[in-house]
Structure formats: C-alpha cells, structure tokens
Design a protein around this motif. Structure first.
Motif, PDB file in Angstrom:
ATOM      1  N   PRO A  42       0.608  62.929   1.074  1.00 55.01           N
ATOM      2  CA  PRO A  42      -0.540  63.820   1.267  1.00 55.01           C
ATOM      3  C   PRO A  42      -1.662  63.184   2.084  1.00 55.01           C
ATOM      4  O   PRO A  42      -2.295  63.859   2.897  1.00 55.01           O
ATOM      5  N   GLU A  43      -1.907  61.876   1.878  1.00 51.26           N
ATOM      6  CA  GLU A  43      -2.972  61.208   2.632  1.00 51.26           C
ATOM      7  C   GLU A  43      -2.618  61.099   4.104  1.00 51.26           C
ATOM      8  O   GLU A  43      -3.491  61.227   4.978  1.00 51.26           O
ATOM      9  N   ASP A  44      -1.324  60.868   4.397  1.00 56.58           N
ATOM     10  CA  ASP A  44      -0.885  60.816   5.801  1.00 56.58           C
ATOM     11  C   ASP A  44      -1.083  62.171   6.469  1.00 56.58           C
ATOM     12  O   ASP A  44      -1.588  62.259   7.595  1.00 56.58           O
ATOM     13  N   SER A  45      -0.659  63.225   5.794  1.00 50.68           N
ATOM     14  CA  SER A  45      -0.798  64.586   6.342  1.00 50.68           C
ATOM     15  C   SER A  45      -2.262  64.924   6.564  1.00 50.68           C
ATOM     16  O   SER A  45      -2.630  65.505   7.597  1.00 50.68           O
ATOM     17  N   ALA A  46      -3.102  64.553   5.602  1.00 50.10           N
ATOM     18  CA  ALA A  46      -4.540  64.839   5.714  1.00 50.10           C
ATOM     19  C   ALA A  46      -5.140  64.121   6.914  1.00 50.10           C
ATOM     20  O   ALA A  46      -5.961  64.683   7.653  1.00 50.10           O
ATOM     21  N   ALA A  47      -4.727  62.869   7.138  1.00 56.22           N
ATOM     22  CA  ALA A  47      -5.252  62.097   8.269  1.00 56.22           C
ATOM     23  C   ALA A  47      -4.840  62.727   9.595  1.00 56.22           C
ATOM     24  O   ALA A  47      -5.653  62.825  10.522  1.00 56.22           O
ATOM     25  N   LEU A 103      -3.990  65.907  10.163  1.00 54.37           N
ATOM     26  CA  LEU A 103      -4.582  67.235  10.354  1.00 54.37           C
ATOM     27  C   LEU A 103      -6.088  67.173  10.569  1.00 54.37           C
ATOM     28  O   LEU A 103      -6.666  68.083  11.175  1.00 54.37           O
ATOM     29  N   ALA A 104      -6.728  66.103  10.092  1.00 54.70           N
ATOM     30  CA  ALA A 104      -8.179  65.977  10.253  1.00 54.70           C
ATOM     31  C   ALA A 104      -8.561  65.406  11.617  1.00 54.70           C
ATOM     32  O   ALA A 104      -9.698  65.586  12.065  1.00 54.70           O
ATOM     33  N   HIS A 105      -7.617  64.727  12.266  1.00 53.00           N
ATOM     34  CA  HIS A 105      -7.907  64.086  13.557  1.00 53.00           C
ATOM     35  C   HIS A 105      -8.095  65.139  14.651  1.00 53.00           C
ATOM     36  O   HIS A 105      -7.441  66.182  14.639  1.00 53.00           O
TER      37      HIS A 105
END
Length: 444
Positions: free
Chosen positions: A339-344, A346-348
């Motif tokens: 989840p943290e990888d996906s969040a990073a 998608l937030a970039h």
C-alpha cells in the motif's frame, strides 16, 4: 444484415406499441417494447438492440431527453417517431444526434427502410470496431501503447486511424510522453512499415557540414537522408532545429529529393514525415525560432500526447509492466508492491512522465536485488548509489545486460540492427546473450 436485427421500442401508447410490434415481428425483427423511457437503461445491455425506436412525447422522460442521455459512441442509433412533429423538431432531433425522425401516422414501408438502414449502420460500426481491436492486438499496438484510461485508448485509436494515411504528422507532448514510441507505431502500422525509420535529433544537427552529412557527395558515401527512402523520416525536437538547417529540410520535404555535393542530378526520395516537439510550435514561430512555412508542412495532422498526470489510472499498470521487464533483465524476482508503494506512485506528479516511471521501476528492481528498497526511495535518485554491484565483474555484467536488453527492445528484436547499434559482431552478440542469460522474447 445476415442475422436477425434487434429493435427496442419505447412507446407509451399501448395501441401504437402493439401495432409497431406486429409490424416489426412480421418483418422478422426481434422486438422488445417498453412503455417508459426511464426503463431503457436497464434493458440496453441485456437486449443489445441494433436500433431504438422512441416516441417523442411521453410521461416522464421524453424521447429528446432519452436521446441526450445516450452515449453516442456506444449506443445504437435512435429513430424518433411523433404525432406532434414539425420541421423545427425534426431538425433539432437530428442536430442532437437522432438517426432519423418519422411522423405519425407512419408509412410502414418507409419506417421499415429507415430502421433497416439504421441497424445496418450500427452493425457496420461494430464490425469496424472489432476489426480495429483485432488489428491492435495483431500489431501489438495495445502492448506498445499500454494503458486502460480513456486518454490512452483515444491515442491508440488515433494512431491506428492515421497510420495508413501517409500524411505528415506532428506529435506534441511533454518530455517522456513517448513521442518516438508513437512515431515508430505510426511507421510500423503504415503502408511503408517494412521500410527504414530514420530518426534525426534536430537539436543536434550542425549547420556546418549539414549538406555533406545529410545529402552525401558525388562519388562518396550516401547522405543520411537517403536512408529514409521508402520509409519514414522522424524529425525530433523540431523547434530546436537551427534556422539555416530548417530551410534546407523544408526544401527536401517539399521537393522529395536531395542534391549530393558535386552531383549534377538530384536523387529522388519517397518518405513520410513525422515530427515531434515538447514545445508550442506556434509560440516558436512567433519567437522566430521555427519557420512558419516549415510548420505548415509538418502539422497536417497533430497528435497531442497525454501526460502521465492526465492518465494517472495507468500508473499502476505501467509500473507492473516495467517491474516485470526489469526483473527479467536483472534476473531477479519482481518486487511486491504494498500500500505504501502504491501511495507513493499515485501521489507523485511525474514531471518526466512515462520515461520517469520507467527509470523509477528500474531503480526499484536494482534495490530489490540487494534485498531492500521501496518505491518512495526509488523516487529519489540518491538511492541509486546503494545499487552498485559489489564487484567489478558483477558491475560490468549488469551494465552489459542492461545495454543489450535496451538495444533489443529499441530495435524490436532485429539482431543485425542490435549488433550494429552496439558496435559488435552478430556472433559476439549471440554469445553475450547466452552468457548473460537474456530472454529475447521476454523483452519484446
């Protein structure tokens, strides 16, 4: 039409509805009828009609409101029928997308002809869409221009439509959006797809010696432009081309010939021109950096490439593809995305677009090979220092593996071109591929 046509009738008047059903069933149509337009949405997908016949004035949703609610790209054609019609209503209905307008009392033969033509048109459109989809699969276009967003699908459609035209195409998009990738797709799918593809970085073209390099010389080596004969000439970064060179390129594009230095006769050339820029070409013209006459020769058709920010829903799909690709290149497992990888990801904001995402995924795989890393760390270039192999031999092997893999991908598996680009013999290339354990098929 070879199969039984299907029609969905929307008519609130029961007697009229039954009359239309009798007429159409007698003419061998598959018929379904509804008394209210609000119920149509529930039946469209299940029944999949070839045409919709709807009354105009009904309780609740009117026929014109029903027309406005339909997706013109996906829905079957709509024929409106009304006892209260007039010229203004018919014109309005047609302008809003209706296939036709029929007044009550209707003439049965005329109504059947209109409905048959509408159903035939819908069938032809569906056949065309199936053929396009099949062509995309066969050509690999859906694999080259990967993505599921509306913007990516529209880009694939545009490339497919323009590939056969032969007209000059200008590609506009930010750095890293894949302009050369699209240019190669236009070339590969075009009528001259088996011909050469010559890419010129216009920003690197020199005013001095341009004619000798590009046009060639009598009794000497052929000019580079002759390498585009029978194929495609791709002019990248056209807005950065030196002004004196622009005049010479314009002459070649207009005349479709070059005059080698010292030659008495011109050499005819046949090629399609595709150009690309990450700037606004009109602004470059206003600033005196791009010739207006050259722009008008190049921008017959313009394709605007979407940024990765505009197709953010493709980020995870592209990341999965790139992680798998680099895991094969570096012979390691594909890193798991939490989840943290996906969040990073998608937030970039992705200022470097797909090219930046590809580099980030490569760094993530290199980190995973050493047993650590995350997408957040891979987004920062400083983490690359931790990815250097421990020994010189391992570093050289990793570099060779990466270089050969990229060359195979860039030249689409054409090994003669790969060997030439790397400056080694074909036999040496084959030996290195075996030694490094590269899987050519996995890279294509």
């Amino acid at each position: 039409m070879s199969s039984t046509p299907r029609i969905l009738i929307v008519e609130d008047d029961r007697a009229m509805r039954l009359s239309l059903i009798d007429l159409l069933e007698a003419s061998e149509w598959c018929v379904e009828a509804l008394p209210r337009a609000e119920r149509l949405a529930d039946r469209l997908e299940a029944f999949q009609p070839d045409v919709i016949l709807s009354d105009v004035r009904m309780p609740g949703m009117s026929g014109l409101e029903l027309l406005d609610s339909l997706d013109r790209d996906l829905s079957p054609p709509l024929v409106l029928i009304s006892a209260h019609g007039d010229i203004a209503m018919a014109v309005d209905a047609m302008q809003r997308g209706a296939y036709s307008f029929v007044e009550k009392p209707y003439e049965p033969r005329r109504l059947l002809n209109i409905l048959r033509h509408a159903a035939d048109q819908h069938a032809m459109r569906r056949t065309t869409e199936r053929l396009k989809s099949r062509l995309m699969q066969l050509s690999g276009l859906d694999r080259v221009l990967l993505g599921q967003t509306r913007e990516t699908a529209a880009l694939r459609e545009e490339v497919l439509d323009l590939s056969q035209s032969g007209a000059a195409v200008m590609l506009q998009g930010e750095t890293g959006t894949g302009k050369e990738l699209v240019a190669r797709a236009l070339h590969d799918l075009g009528t001259d797809g088996t011909g050469p593809f010559l890419a010129l970085n216009c920003a690197a073209l020199s005013v001095e010696g341009f004619e000798a390099e590009m046009f060639g010389a009598e009794g000497g080596a052929k000019g580079r432009l002759q390498g585009a004969d029978g194929g495609t000439l791709f002019l990248d970064e056209i807005c950065s081309c030196p002004m004196p060179v622009q005049a010479k390129l314009l002459r070649v594009i207009e005349d479709k010939q070059v005059l080698p230095l010292g030659a008495g006769a011109a050499v005819p050339l046949a090629f399609r021109v595709i150009s690309a820029t990450n700037e606004d070409p009109e602004q470059a013209v206003r600033e005196g950096r791009l010739r207006a006459d050259l722009l008008y020769r190049l921008n017959t058709t313009v394709i605007a490439l979407p940024t990765l920010r505009q197709r953010r829903d493709d980020v995870m799909l592209l990341a999965a593809r790139f992680l798998d690709e680099f895991a094969r290149v570096y012979e390691t497992r594909v890193p798991d995305l939490g989840p943290e990888d996906s969040a990073a990801l998608l937030a970039h904001d992705w200022p470097g677009n797909v090219r930046e995402l590809r580099s980030v995924c490569e760094r993530r795989v290199l980190s995973a090979r050493r047993g650590g890393g995350s997408m957040a760390q891979a987004l920062h270039r400083d983490s690359l220092a931790d990815d250097v192999p421990d020994t010189l031999r391992a570093a050289v092997a990793a570099f060779e593996r990466e270089l050969i893999a990229k060359a195979i991908t860039a030249h689409e598996g054409k090994m003669e071109a790969v060997a030439e680009a790397l400056g080694i013999g074909r036999r040496t290339l084959n030996e290195k591929i075996v030694k490094l354990g590269l899987d050519k098929e996995a890279l294509l």
